[in-house]
Design an enzyme around this catalytic site. Structure first.
Site, PDB file in Angstrom:
ATOM      1  N   PRO A 184      29.886  47.757  37.702  1.00 49.09           N
ATOM      2  CA  PRO A 184      30.305  48.451  38.917  1.00 49.09           C
ATOM      3  C   PRO A 184      29.860  47.695  40.168  1.00 49.09           C
ATOM      4  CG  PRO A 184      28.375  49.528  37.985  1.00 49.09           C
ATOM      5  CD  PRO A 184      28.731  48.412  37.047  1.00 49.09           C
ATOM      6  N   CYS A 237      42.006  37.583  67.800  1.00 50.06           N
ATOM      7  CA  CYS A 237      43.341  37.292  68.326  1.00 50.06           C
ATOM      8  C   CYS A 237      44.371  37.211  67.211  1.00 50.06           C
ATOM      9  CB  CYS A 237      43.308  35.998  69.132  1.00 50.06           C
ATOM     10  SG  CYS A 237      42.357  36.227  70.619  1.00 50.06           S
TER      11      CYS A 237
HETATM   12  N1  LLP Z   1      33.877  42.634  37.442  1.00 56.01           N
HETATM   13  C1  LLP Z   1      34.805  41.706  37.706  1.00 56.01           C
HETATM   14  C2  LLP Z   1      35.081  40.676  36.719  1.00 56.01           C
HETATM   15  C3  LLP Z   1      35.462  41.719  38.948  1.00 56.01           C
HETATM   16  O1  LLP Z   1      36.373  40.805  39.211  1.00 56.01           O
HETATM   17  C4  LLP Z   1      35.166  42.730  39.890  1.00 56.01           C
HETATM   18  C5  LLP Z   1      35.835  42.771  41.197  1.00 56.01           C
HETATM   19  C6  LLP Z   1      34.185  43.681  39.560  1.00 56.01           C
HETATM   20  C7  LLP Z   1      33.563  43.609  38.316  1.00 56.01           C
HETATM   21  C8  LLP Z   1      33.751  44.771  40.491  1.00 56.01           C
HETATM   22  O2  LLP Z   1      34.790  45.615  40.847  1.00 56.01           O
HETATM   23  P1  LLP Z   1      34.446  46.965  41.665  1.00 56.01           P
HETATM   24  O3  LLP Z   1      33.629  47.826  40.738  1.00 56.01           O
HETATM   25  O4  LLP Z   1      33.698  46.581  42.865  1.00 56.01           O
HETATM   26  O5  LLP Z   1      35.781  47.522  41.998  1.00 56.01           O
HETATM   27  N2  LLP Z   1      37.879  42.881  47.841  1.00 56.01           N
HETATM   28  C9  LLP Z   1      38.613  43.913  47.133  1.00 56.01           C
HETATM   29  C10 LLP Z   1      38.095  44.117  45.738  1.00 56.01           C
HETATM   30  C11 LLP Z   1      38.121  42.855  44.905  1.00 56.01           C
HETATM   31  C12 LLP Z   1      37.509  43.063  43.571  1.00 56.01           C
HETATM   32  C13 LLP Z   1      37.327  41.785  42.849  1.00 56.01           C
HETATM   33  N3  LLP Z   1      36.710  41.915  41.573  1.00 56.01           N
HETATM   34  C14 LLP Z   1      38.559  45.187  47.945  1.00 56.01           C
HETATM   35  O6  LLP Z   1      37.968  45.178  49.028  1.00 56.01           O
HETATM   36  O7  LLP Z   1      39.145  46.203  47.566  1.00 56.01           O
END
Ligand code: LLP
Length: 422
Positions: free
Chosen positions: A281, A350
């Site tokens: 997570p 900008c």
């Molecule tokens: N594990 C892997 C292999 C991942 O690629 C990611 C996120 C996570 C875990 C964690 O995911 P989470 O639990 O945080 O959803 N910048 C984007 C999200 C990109 C996520 C990339 N990978 C946003 O702001 O929504």
């Protein structure tokens, strides 16, 4: 149920939004704006919630460092017993500096370089989440050269369509660069079986981010467990199943994922398969625990629109412009009533795409007033940039009724140092 079960980390008391008992207005005066503020207590409670929900499967919570890699925050999360999911040498460095043991670090990413792999082998991480045949070959060669054994998991692409809010955050279908197609994964394990430098320790899957439904997880798990069974038949016994992260939270425009329901469904499946569960997570541990605190500079009215112009924008929080992400925006102090108006909340950069909200009805603030941009603890500061030569903001952690600066605001010297020091 979702995360609504927990109390709001930023409650309004007598008209003023607080964090851990401290009015945000005081933090803005002390540390300036734009400012990231994190509530450690909320993060702690989220970790506890995950521990409970997945307790029956000997869970390792490998916090996804990419969501928020602040060192102080990582230290706290590590002290709670979490490991880390990393995706670069820099994240390995951060995690290790924060005291997270290598033995609870998993390493994902499609482009791991020789330097990254060597360093991670040297540290002795828990597992490489391998994303291609050629990566596994490279790990084997490097591990042999170094005289060490590399523990790995194949990151399986289960070809599951998960409903994510933006196509950029879906990873579990076969049109993405991530993982190894499930029908090819078996071949990697058999190839590795004859390589003395490789140990097949686990199997990994990650289907996307900000997923609010349990069904795609269960579908992916079903496919992965099928493969685990086949592998066992072929004499490959694994230790862990990493089901990735992506657990959706509430941004105020809908409910988050029901973690407890996911736990109830997943734990029996994984423990019956004799596996230890790893979860990754990121957002769900830290997202709701953070706000971006900004100050209104101007209010500008054109013939068609009203713009509330604040001192933070896409350079501080890129999610609205990059993914169309929704973040609730509230006046920090509502002791004076204001009328509601439909506005664009925009920043100083900008670019027409520099907005934090568009066509949003908000309580109309005056110039000089503070606005809190909510649910900004994940993919906020980490995606901030120096575009337009802006100084990246400070970060403050509130814990036990005290506010601590955990990253200072950048200075003009910081901005040019790497060019002048040549
Ligand atoms: N594990 C892997 C292999 C991942 O690629 C990611 C996120 C996570 C875990 C964690 O995911 P989470 O639990 O945080 O959803 N910048 C984007 C999200 C990109 C996520 C990339 N990978 C946003 O702001 O929504």
């Amino acid at each position: 149920m979702g995360t609504g079960l927990l109390t709001d980390p930023f409650p309004r008391v007598d008209g003023r939004i607080q964090c851990g008992g401290i009015p945000l207005g005081e933090l803005a005066v002390e540390f300036g704006t734009p400012l990231y503020v994190y509530d450690m207590e909320r993060i702690r409670r989220q970790v506890g919630r995950f521990e409970q929900a997945f307790a029956g499967a000997g869970v390792l919570i490998a916090y996804s460092v990419k969501a928020n890699g602040n060192l102080a925050l990582l230290r706290e999360i590590g002290a709670l017993g979490c490991g880390a999911d990393i995706t670069s040498l820099g994240e390995l460095h951060r995690a290790r500096r924060a005291g997270i043991p290598a033995s609870s670090i998993v390493f994902a990413g499609v482009a791991k370089s020789e330097i990254e792999l060597t360093r991670a082998l040297d540290e002795g991480i828990y597992g490489f989440n391998v994303e291609s045949e050629s990566e596994l070959e490279r790990i084997d060669r490097l591990a042999a050269l170094m005289g060490v054994q590399a523990a790995f998991a194949v990151r399986v692409n289960p070809n599951v369509a998960a409903d994510t809010p933006h196509e950029y955050t879906a990873t579990g279908h076969d049109a993405t660069k991530f993982g190894v197609p499930i029908d090819r994964a078996r071949a990697l394990y058999s190839w590795a079986a004859d390589r003395p430098s490789l140990v097949a320790r686990g199997i990994d899957v990650h289907i996307g981010s900000q997923i609010v439904d349990t069904a795609p997880y269960l579908e992916a798990l079903d496919r992965v467990l099928g493969l685990v069974e086949e592998l066992r038949g072929a004499g490959v016994g694994l230790e862990y199943l990493d089901m990735g992260g992506g657990f959706g939270i509430s941004y105020g425009d809908g409910a988050g994922l029901d973690i407890e329901a996911l736990g109830r469904a997943v734990v029996p499946l994984v423990s019956e398969a004799g596996l230890r569960l790893v979860i990754e997570p990121g957002r769900s541990l830290v997202g709701e625990a953070g706000v971006l605190l900004t100050r209104v500079q101007y209010v500008k009215r054109t013939s068609g629109k009203t713009f509330v112009i604040i001192d933070g924008g896409m350079s501080e929080l890129i999610r609205p412009s990059h993914y169309g992400g929704y973040h609730a925006i509230r006046r920090v102090d509502t002791r004076l009533d204001r009328h509601v108006e439909r506005v664009d909340v925009v920043g100083p950069v900008c670019e027409t795409g520099d907005f934090l909200a568009r066509d949003r009805e908000i309580d109309m603030p005056d110039p000089g007033e503070l606005l809190a941009v909510h649910t900004a603890g994940a993919y906020g500061f980490v995606m901030a940039s120096n575009y337009n030569a802006r100084l990246r903001p400070a970060e403050v952690m509130v814990d036990g009724g005290e506010a601590r600066l955990v990253r200072r605001r950048e200075t003009l010297d910081d901005l040019t140092r790497l060019e002048e020091d040549l």
